[in-house]
Write a protein that holds these residues in place. Structure first.
Motif, PDB file in Angstrom:
ATOM      1  N   GLU A  75      -4.165   3.996   5.978  1.00 42.26           N
ATOM      2  CA  GLU A  75      -3.321   5.186   5.980  1.00 42.26           C
ATOM      3  C   GLU A  75      -2.299   5.107   4.834  1.00 42.26           C
ATOM      4  OE1 GLU A  75      -1.075   5.497   9.574  1.00 42.26           O
ATOM      5  OE2 GLU A  75      -0.517   7.585   9.238  1.00 42.26           O
ATOM      6  N   THR A  76      -1.690   3.929   4.662  1.00 43.66           N
ATOM      7  CA  THR A  76      -0.669   3.761   3.616  1.00 43.66           C
ATOM      8  C   THR A  76      -1.287   3.874   2.230  1.00 43.66           C
ATOM      9  OG1 THR A  76       0.553   2.288   5.073  1.00 43.66           O
ATOM     10  CG2 THR A  76       1.157   2.245   2.761  1.00 43.66           C
ATOM     11  N   SER A  77      -2.456   3.316   2.071  1.00 37.87           N
ATOM     12  CA  SER A  77      -3.059   3.349   0.739  1.00 37.87           C
ATOM     13  C   SER A  77      -3.430   4.772   0.321  1.00 37.87           C
ATOM     14  CB  SER A  77      -4.268   2.413   0.663  1.00 37.87           C
ATOM     15  OG  SER A  77      -5.263   2.863   1.537  1.00 37.87           O
ATOM     16  N   LEU A  78      -3.538   5.668   1.288  1.00 40.47           N
ATOM     17  CA  LEU A  78      -3.842   7.066   0.959  1.00 40.47           C
ATOM     18  C   LEU A  78      -2.621   7.833   0.465  1.00 40.47           C
ATOM     19  CD1 LEU A  78      -6.200   8.040   3.927  1.00 40.47           C
ATOM     20  CD2 LEU A  78      -6.842   7.725   1.544  1.00 40.47           C
ATOM     21  N   VAL A  79      -1.407   7.331   0.798  1.00 46.97           N
ATOM     22  CA  VAL A  79      -0.206   8.100   0.450  1.00 46.97           C
ATOM     23  C   VAL A  79       0.718   7.379  -0.536  1.00 46.97           C
ATOM     24  CG1 VAL A  79      -0.199   9.443   2.600  1.00 46.97           C
ATOM     25  CG2 VAL A  79       1.019   7.236   2.512  1.00 46.97           C
ATOM     26  N   THR A  80       0.290   6.236  -1.036  1.00 49.75           N
ATOM     27  CA  THR A  80       1.101   5.520  -2.027  1.00 49.75           C
ATOM     28  C   THR A  80       0.227   5.158  -3.226  1.00 49.75           C
ATOM     29  OG1 THR A  80       0.605   3.397  -0.965  1.00 49.75           O
ATOM     30  CG2 THR A  80       2.652   4.480  -0.303  1.00 49.75           C
ATOM     31  N   THR A  81       0.886   4.881  -4.355  1.00 49.13           N
ATOM     32  CA  THR A  81       0.113   4.518  -5.552  1.00 49.13           C
ATOM     33  C   THR A  81       0.384   3.087  -6.031  1.00 49.13           C
ATOM     34  OG1 THR A  81       1.839   5.541  -6.875  1.00 49.13           O
ATOM     35  CG2 THR A  81      -0.122   6.860  -6.472  1.00 49.13           C
ATOM     36  N   ALA A  82       1.523   2.525  -5.656  1.00 47.58           N
ATOM     37  CA  ALA A  82       1.853   1.160  -6.105  1.00 47.58           C
ATOM     38  C   ALA A  82       0.909   0.155  -5.440  1.00 47.58           C
ATOM     39  CB  ALA A  82       3.297   0.825  -5.731  1.00 47.58           C
ATOM     40  N   PRO A  83       0.730  -1.022  -6.053  1.00 44.51           N
ATOM     41  CA  PRO A  83      -0.110  -2.041  -5.415  1.00 44.51           C
ATOM     42  C   PRO A  83       0.387  -2.346  -4.009  1.00 44.51           C
ATOM     43  CG  PRO A  83       0.462  -2.713  -7.639  1.00 44.51           C
ATOM     44  CD  PRO A  83       1.263  -1.484  -7.338  1.00 44.51           C
ATOM     45  N   LEU A  84      -0.548  -2.380  -3.072  1.00 42.66           N
ATOM     46  CA  LEU A  84      -0.179  -2.570  -1.663  1.00 42.66           C
ATOM     47  C   LEU A  84      -0.595  -3.967  -1.200  1.00 42.66           C
ATOM     48  CD1 LEU A  84       0.801  -1.449   1.081  1.00 42.66           C
ATOM     49  CD2 LEU A  84      -1.525  -0.571   1.438  1.00 42.66           C
ATOM     50  N   LEU A  85       0.406  -4.772  -0.860  1.00 47.23           N
ATOM     51  CA  LEU A  85       0.141  -6.105  -0.301  1.00 47.23           C
ATOM     52  C   LEU A  85       0.333  -6.052   1.208  1.00 47.23           C
ATOM     53  CD1 LEU A  85       2.156  -8.411  -2.758  1.00 47.23           C
ATOM     54  CD2 LEU A  85      -0.270  -7.834  -2.875  1.00 47.23           C
ATOM     55  N   TYR A  86      -0.353  -6.967   1.894  1.00 48.54           N
ATOM     56  CA  TYR A  86      -0.081  -7.167   3.313  1.00 48.54           C
ATOM     57  C   TYR A  86       0.607  -8.522   3.411  1.00 48.54           C
ATOM     58  CZ  TYR A  86      -0.440  -7.240   8.324  1.00 48.54           C
ATOM     59  OH  TYR A  86      -0.109  -7.256   9.659  1.00 48.54           O
ATOM     60  N   GLY A  87       1.722  -8.591   4.124  1.00 47.53           N
ATOM     61  CA  GLY A  87       2.481  -9.837   4.149  1.00 47.53           C
ATOM     62  C   GLY A  87       2.658 -10.415   5.534  1.00 47.53           C
ATOM     63  N   ALA A  88       2.676 -11.728   5.612  1.00 46.98           N
ATOM     64  CA  ALA A  88       2.974 -12.436   6.868  1.00 46.98           C
ATOM     65  C   ALA A  88       3.276 -13.900   6.543  1.00 46.98           C
ATOM     66  CB  ALA A  88       1.807 -12.336   7.841  1.00 46.98           C
ATOM     67  N   MET A  89       3.840 -14.563   7.532  1.00 47.64           N
ATOM     68  CA  MET A  89       4.177 -15.987   7.344  1.00 47.64           C
ATOM     69  C   MET A  89       3.073 -16.878   7.926  1.00 47.64           C
ATOM     70  SD  MET A  89       8.209 -16.115   8.370  1.00 47.64           S
ATOM     71  CE  MET A  89       7.937 -15.822  10.115  1.00 47.64           C
ATOM     72  N   PRO A  90       2.756 -17.983   7.280  1.00 48.47           N
ATOM     73  CA  PRO A  90       1.792 -18.936   7.871  1.00 48.47           C
ATOM     74  C   PRO A  90       2.283 -19.475   9.224  1.00 48.47           C
ATOM     75  CG  PRO A  90       2.099 -19.384   5.544  1.00 48.47           C
ATOM     76  CD  PRO A  90       3.128 -18.353   5.916  1.00 48.47           C
ATOM     77  N   ASN A  91       3.555 -19.765   9.325  1.00 52.03           N
ATOM     78  CA  ASN A  91       4.245 -20.131  10.580  1.00 52.03           C
ATOM     79  C   ASN A  91       3.494 -21.166  11.430  1.00 52.03           C
ATOM     80  OD1 ASN A  91       6.145 -20.164  12.578  1.00 52.03           O
ATOM     81  ND2 ASN A  91       6.206 -17.935  12.852  1.00 52.03           N
ATOM     82  N   LEU A  92       3.346 -22.334  10.884  1.00 52.29           N
ATOM     83  CA  LEU A  92       2.591 -23.410  11.552  1.00 52.29           C
ATOM     84  C   LEU A  92       3.087 -23.765  12.958  1.00 52.29           C
ATOM     85  CD1 LEU A  92       0.139 -24.939  10.421  1.00 52.29           C
ATOM     86  CD2 LEU A  92       1.658 -26.837   9.926  1.00 52.29           C
ATOM     87  N   PRO A  93       4.397 -23.731  13.217  1.00 51.61           N
ATOM     88  CA  PRO A  93       4.847 -24.108  14.573  1.00 51.61           C
ATOM     89  C   PRO A  93       4.277 -23.233  15.690  1.00 51.61           C
ATOM     90  CG  PRO A  93       6.679 -24.205  13.051  1.00 51.61           C
ATOM     91  CD  PRO A  93       5.538 -23.567  12.304  1.00 51.61           C
TER      92      PRO A  93
END
Lengths: 346, 215
Positions: free
Chosen positions: A127-145
């Protein structure tokens, strides 16, 4: 007198000579800890000048602008209690805040809980990629604990180590790393195939060397699987904590690495962008922290063959440790990172 | 080997985390009639202090620190038995450590606990996500001199403030010294809530606790 701040955000006044002394001491601390080259006297003077300018907000000379990225973008607006969807938040980043890349993120911001909602996140990405033009990253933390007891299946090294159970603690971290690698690859593959341009492994190595190892391995697997995927490795701190102590990647012991050594491994694993982090010492002045942070980041940039983006936010990159980072410090840190640190982005 | 060389070898066995050698040297010191207290203070303590400094500089890591501490513990147990009257070297102080309620981060706390133990403190680690009432109850039971709390989140650091308030309300503020730490915590926060000390990192935590106990 120069009005500046301590690393905890409180205002202080200093003479220009005191600012110079603190910048020099900050540089010396980075040199000593990282075993890196110091800044030149001209570069130190430039930082002092940036600190001493009377304006509340300072900026770069024309031509020195940097690529501007934000991590966990969708979370920061949600936290303000504004009832707005993720695609609209990222439209704001793109069209109002001047972001050059966008990052979509789930509120928990860790790979483990996201794996069970990947189809929903894929929908948000599409949905986001349809309404934006800048490079789209998905982010999250590895969070080993999250993979250790009581939140996960592995034994908890933070409990085992103080009991002297060193080998058990090491094995537990290695086991947790394998779980984390699977989740990072699974989630990243899902969002990439739904249309994201890439992934941001954010706050990497917060749990130490085993978490850094997991992130590098996941990056390696993803790079082989998706040659064109953008992969950013953003660190949690300046120093890889030796919580495991002997885990290696590509024959290099990960514990104790500073940014200029971290970036080489990120590159080898297949990262496209490296997010260098230098922690702010809240008991030292802003000029001290700035001299130190720029010295580390410049050494990192010089060692890198991929773009380096310095983290400039609450408690990192010389920015004081306060809930709302003060613009006088954020703008000065950003300017110094661009003009002295020679960063590729922030 | 003269005495100084022997003491240097003792210190080096600690730096190398060589438990076996550390124990063997303790036995050798007794066999050769050396003063056990001198061997502890000028050998093992010198070694563990250097280990702490190397940890602080990032030249040595947590597993090695713990192994070194374990080597010192085992070797000094042998020497303590030989000290006149069988009196063991007393712990430097009693410290209770916890990560506050609502906060599940315990890596930083684990480092503080390990460093305190390595430096000869008697430590109770209550773990993570610990309510204020439980911290106070355990501190009373353990006879803690210092309560150290960790908070990694801006949303949980308020629990450190709640602890200070609760200690005042119960009339226990003078009984336990308090130290606060954690990523978002600053000296300004410590002053604001009335904590006795703030520690930027684990090494500073040990130093601040020593200062509190001396003061």
């Amino acid at each position: 007198m120069v009005v500046t701040r301590m690393g905890d955000g409180s205002f202080i006044t200093m003479t220009r000579d005191e600012v110079l002394r603190d910048v020099e001491e900050g540089v010396a601390d980075a040199v000593k800890r990282g075993k890196i080259e110091p800044l030149s006297s001209d570069e130190i003077e430039h930082i002092v000048d940036i600190c001493c300018r009377p304006q509340k907000f300072v900026s770069v000379e024309k031509g020195n602008e940097l690529v501007l990225t934000y991590d966990s973008g969708t979370l920061k607006v949600t936290r303000l209690g504004i009832p707005i969807g993720m695609p609209q938040i990222l439209q704001l980043y793109e069209r109002v805040f001047g972001a050059d890349s966008l990052e979509l993120a789930y509120v928990h911001y860790s790979f483990k809980p996201i794996k069970s909602i990947v189809p929903e996140e894929q929908y948000a990405v599409a949905e986001t990629s349809l309404v934006t033009t800048a490079p789209l990253l998905y982010g999250a933390m590895p969070n080993l604990p999250l993979y250790t007891k009581p939140d996960g299946p592995c034994e908890n090294a933070a409990e085992l180590l103080p009991m002297g159970k060193i080998e058990e603690a090491k094995r537990a971290q290695e086991e947790a790393a394998e779980y984390a690698i699977k989740d990072m690859v699974f989630v990243s593959s899902g969002v990439y195939e739904a249309g994201a341009d890439g992934i941001d492994f954010d706050t990497t190595a917060a749990a130490g060397d085993a978490e850094f190892y997991a992130t590098l391995k996941a990056t390696e697997i993803l790079r082989e699987k998706y040659p064109d995927m953008a992969i950013e490795i953003g660190m949690a701190g300046e120093f890889v904590l030796g919580f495991h102590g002997s885990i290696e990647y590509d024959g290099v012991r990960l514990a104790g690495l500073y940014p200029h050594k971290q970036v080489g491994l990120a590159e080898k694993a297949g990262a496209s962008v490296f997010g260098a982090v230098v922690n702010t010492n809240s008991s030292r002045t802003f000029p001290w922290n700035l001299g130190r942070a720029v010295t580390f980041c410049k050494a990192c940039r010089e060692a890198a063959n991929i773009p380096v983006h310095a983290n400039v936010g609450m408690g990192v990159g010389a920015v004081p440790l306060v809930m709302t980072p003060p613009i006088d410090c954020v703008s000065r840190a950003s300017t110094a990172m661009a003009e002295v640190g020679k960063m590729d982005g922030l | 080997m003269d005495k100084q060389e022997f003491l240097d070898k003792v210190a080096q066995s600690v730096i190398d985390s060589d438990e076996e050698l550390a124990e063997q040297l303790a036995k050798q010191a007794l066999e050769e009639g050396m003063d056990p207290l001198e061997v502890i203070n000028k050998g093992y303590v010198v070694g563990i202090k250097q280990v702490g400094d190397m940890f602080e500089c990032g030249e040595l890591f947590l597993p090695e620190l713990i192994q070194s501490a374990e080597a010192v513990k085992k070797a000094t147990e042998i020497l303590n038995e030989a000290i006149a009257g069988g009196e063991e070297k007393k712990a430097k102080g009693k410290v209770l450590i916890a990560t506050v309620e609502g906060d599940i981060h315990d890596i930083g706390k684990a480092i503080v606990v390990s460093l305190l133990v390595a430096n000869g403190f008697d430590v109770v680690d209550m773990g993570r996500d610990v309510p204020v009432a439980d911290i106070i109850a355990k501190a009373e039971e353990f006879g803690a001199q210092v309560i150290g709390t960790s908070a990694l989140l801006t949303t949980t650091m308020v629990r450190q403030q709640e602890l200070e308030k609760a200690l005042v309300e119960k009339g226990l503020k003078g009984k336990f010294k308090t130290v606060v730490g954690g990523a978002p915590v600053t000296v300004r926060w410590a002053e604001k809530i009335g904590a006795d000390a703030y520690a930027e990192n684990a090494g500073e935590g040990v130093n601040k606790i020593m200062q509190l106990l001396e003061g």
